[in-house]
Design an enzyme around this catalytic site. Structure first.
Site, PDB file in Angstrom:
ATOM      1  N   ALA A  66       0.839  -1.204   0.000  1.00 58.04           N
ATOM      2  CA  ALA A  66       0.000   0.000   0.000  1.00 58.04           C
ATOM      3  C   ALA A  66       0.871   1.249   0.000  1.00 58.04           C
ATOM      4  CB  ALA A  66      -0.930  -0.021   1.209  1.00 58.04           C
ATOM      5  N   HIS A  67       1.915   1.218  -0.812  1.00 62.69           N
ATOM      6  CA  HIS A  67       2.827   2.356  -0.883  1.00 62.69           C
ATOM      7  C   HIS A  67       2.175   3.471  -1.698  1.00 62.69           C
ATOM      8  CE1 HIS A  67       6.732   4.227  -0.601  1.00 62.69           C
ATOM      9  NE2 HIS A  67       6.568   4.594  -1.842  1.00 62.69           N
ATOM     10  N   GLN A  68       2.112   4.637  -1.150  1.00 65.32           N
ATOM     11  CA  GLN A  68       1.430   5.746  -1.808  1.00 65.32           C
ATOM     12  C   GLN A  68       2.408   6.673  -2.525  1.00 65.32           C
ATOM     13  OE1 GLN A  68      -1.951   5.884  -1.827  1.00 65.32           O
ATOM     14  NE2 GLN A  68      -1.758   3.933  -0.806  1.00 65.32           N
TER      15      GLN A  68
END
Length: 107
Positions: A66-68
């Site tokens: 869930a790297h933004q």
């Protein structure tokens, strides 16, 4: 390993990627006990044992990231950004962040 690190960082709820893991709520423990006591608690020990027993079986564990993009702002001042125009962290010389989180803005 990582679950203990998360507790030491102050996490009050933990869950793994296992399909049948509903997690563990440590909010009360974190509010009333020191981290060492939380890590040694029966509740935490039981949860860690359950996670260890589950292991990582094919089609039984969700794997995701869930790297933004844009979460480490790039800018011209340490007042409103994490890194300078070269990706170097303001507070740490010769330490660079080189991934999508360093976009000047998310698009």
């Amino acid at each position: 390993g990582i679950l203990k690190i998360l507790v030491s960082s102050g996490a009050d709820y933990l869950t793994t990627g296992h399909n049948n893991d509903f997690g563990i709520d440590l909010e009360c423990e974190q509010a009333t006990s020191c981290t060492a006591d939380v890590l040694k608690s029966k509740k935490m020990g039981t949860y860690l044992d359950e996670v260890q027993k589950r292991g990582i079986e094919k089609h039984r564990t969700s794997v995701f990231s869930a790297h933004q993009m844009g979460s480490c702002r790039m800018g011209i001042s340490d007042q409103d950004s994490v890194v300078n125009k070269n990706g170097e962290i303001w507070e740490c010389a010769d330490c660079y962040i080189m991934d999508a989180s360093v976009f000047p803005t998310a698009s």
